[in-house]
Design a protein around this motif. Structure first.
Motif, PDB file in Angstrom:
ATOM      1  N   GLY A 171       0.790  -1.223   0.000  1.00 22.16           N
ATOM      2  CA  GLY A 171       0.000   0.000   0.000  1.00 22.16           C
ATOM      3  C   GLY A 171       0.818   1.267   0.000  1.00 22.16           C
ATOM      4  N   ASP A 172       2.096   1.178   0.336  1.00 22.14           N
ATOM      5  CA  ASP A 172       2.934   2.381   0.315  1.00 22.14           C
ATOM      6  C   ASP A 172       3.132   2.846  -1.122  1.00 22.14           C
ATOM      7  N   GLN A 260       3.526   8.349   0.228  1.00 18.38           N
ATOM      8  CA  GLN A 260       2.268   8.087   0.928  1.00 18.38           C
ATOM      9  C   GLN A 260       2.430   6.816   1.772  1.00 18.38           C
ATOM     10  N   LEU A 262       1.721   3.931   4.429  1.00 12.39           N
ATOM     11  CA  LEU A 262       0.619   3.221   5.076  1.00 12.39           C
ATOM     12  C   LEU A 262       1.124   2.257   6.143  1.00 12.39           C
ATOM     13  N   THR A 265       1.975   3.622  10.022  1.00  8.99           N
ATOM     14  CA  THR A 265       0.912   4.504  10.493  1.00  8.99           C
ATOM     15  C   THR A 265       0.004   3.749  11.461  1.00  8.99           C
ATOM     16  N   ARG A 277      -5.807   8.598   9.960  1.00  5.68           N
ATOM     17  CA  ARG A 277      -4.527   7.888   9.943  1.00  5.68           C
ATOM     18  C   ARG A 277      -3.408   8.841  10.359  1.00  5.68           C
TER      19      ARG A 277
END
Length: 465
Positions: A171-172, A260, A262, A265, A277
């Motif tokens: 997801g990053d 970004q 994820l 976090t 988040r």
């Protein structure tokens, strides 16, 4: 025995007296006018200006009007008796006796706010759902559970060493920049010839479009193919890309940034200023740090519960406890979920107390003495200070919830000191026992309520007559 009620000329009750019929002896016959004589054996003074002397004999017959001379002679009042009423012999007394017997038989069904102290002690011997109830007589400091200075706080979870802040996960989104010197693979456009590329001085940089790590932890780069990057740091991924391009690019240099994140976090929700988040910048953030990053808490700290979900487990910490015990300020790990819940702690007060209600905790720690005072203490008309009981569930040796009852006798001075050390817990039930002497008083009150209308009607009829 007859009962007589005399009424004055202004329609007010004067006296209510009992009369006993006495048969004359042979020696008394010359002194009697006729028939048997009657003696006043009791009187209820209804007005201070009127009375009846006890033991005064007078002549009478069975007719009620023959009582008149006795009243005229014995009534000490500035007014005259206007009329009177003689009730049938013994009927009234028999009726009252039957009513008293019926009331005594029904004492167990009279209205009450709960059992007495002795009744609770007896009922404790009966098991609940197959579990025996443990009764603890609080008579010394040894019987007081959970002392404030000895209470064991909730143990926070074990904290492994902090993870690197630049770990890459599914997801990053990655920003990849490739620097090339000499003949470039990515820069200069596809139509440039080798001689033209070689003639271009300096270093060329190519910024690739943002690349998201897929669910399997892979990324795909031109000329490098598929690379598995999950669980690796950014520096390690840079080395992987550089190694994949070696041989097809002249000394490539790779710089990667997580635009970004994820993986590193946490999700924060509930009673916070900015739910959503939050990025862990150092991976050393504590619970209070994450709450501050989310805009702080909303509400009162004594009512807020922080619940941290980690995998299939969760941990509960009250914000007020964080102030009293900083050791509970656990470290937040990547992928944790934090929920701030408004869950006030309460205790219930039942029985013969000043106020029967559910009370919230005024602060993080409330003693049983404070709880008794908050409830208004023992009701002076119904309660028994020697019968204060606390009901709660506590963990037994097997870790199961077991019912336990604590008994405090507030008639002893030492109990007041113990009550200051006795800490209340969430969902405790504090019960004030009823005094055993309440039942006869309630019976008399019930009988009074039953016969008051009868007396009122009889008085009204006599007034009309």
């Amino acid at each position: 025995m007859d009962e007589l009620r005399a009424v004055s000329q202004d329609n007010q009750d004067v006296i209510t007296a009992g009369f006993e019929l006495i048969m004359p002896r042979e020696s008394d016959k010359p002194a009697l006018r006729s028939g048997p004589r009657c003696r006043v054996i009791g009187a209820v003074r209804l007005m201070s200006s009127c009375s009846v002397r006890v033991g005064v004999p007078f002549a009478t017959t069975d007719h009620r009007q023959d009582y008149w001379p006795c009243l005229q002679a014995d009534a000490k009042a500035p007014f005259k008796v206007a009329r009177f009423q003689v009730y049938p012999p013994m009927r009234f007394m028999k009726f009252v006796s039957l009513a008293l017997l019926a009331g005594l038989a029904g004492c167990s069904t009279l209205p009450t706010s709960g059992p007495t102290g002795s009744q609770i002690v007896k009922s404790v011997q009966m098991p609940v759902a197959g579990q025996s109830i443990d009764l603890v007589e609080v008579q010394s400091i040894a019987e007081v559970p959970g002392l404030p200075d000895e209470a064991t706080p909730a143990t926070p979870p074990l904290e492994p060493p902090p993870l690197p802040t630049d770990l890459v996960g599914a997801g990053d989104v990655l920003d990849i920049n490739i620097y090339e010197a000499g003949v470039t693979l990515f820069s200069g456009g596809g139509s440039a010839s080798l001689g033209q590329a070689a003639a271009m001085p300096g270093v060329q940089v190519q910024k690739l479009p943002p690349i998201r790590v897929d669910d399997y932890g892979n990324i795909t780069l031109p000329y490098a193919g598929h690379l598995h990057v999950t669980g690796h740091s950014v520096r390690e991924v840079e080395a992987m890309v550089r190694s994949a391009l070696r041989g097809i690019s002249q000394n490539p240099q790779v710089l990667i940034n997580i635009s970004q994140p994820l993986t590193n976090t946490v999700i924060v929700g509930g009673e916070v200023g900015r739910p959503g988040r939050q990025v862990l910048q150092t991976n050393r953030e504590r619970l209070t740090d994450v709450i501050a990053l989310a805009g702080g808490y909303r509400g009162n700290t004594k009512d807020l519960l922080a619940r941290v979900f980690r995998g299939e487990r969760f941990f509960d910490v009250r914000l007020n406890d964080l102030v009293d015990n900083p050791a509970l300020d656990m470290r937040i790990m990547p992928s944790d979920r934090l929920m701030l819940i408004n869950e006030p702690r309460t205790y219930s007060v039942l029985g013969a107390s000043g106020a029967v209600s559910q009370f919230p905790f005024s602060r993080s720690s409330v003693s049983i003495a404070e709880a008794i005072a908050t409830a208004g203490g023992v009701n002076p008309n119904m309660g028994d200070p020697a019968a204060i009981f606390l009901f709660r569930f506590e963990k037994d040796d097997q870790g199961k919830d077991a019912p336990r009852v604590y008994h405090l006798n507030m008639m002893k001075a030492g109990t007041y000191f113990l009550a200051q050390r006795f800490v209340m817990k969430d969902k405790d039930v504090l019960y004030f026992g009823n005094a055993a002497s309440n039942q006869p008083g309630k019976l008399m009150q019930l009988i009074s309520q039953l016969f008051t209308p009868v007396f009122t009607v009889v008085g009204a009829v006599n007034t009309i007559k």
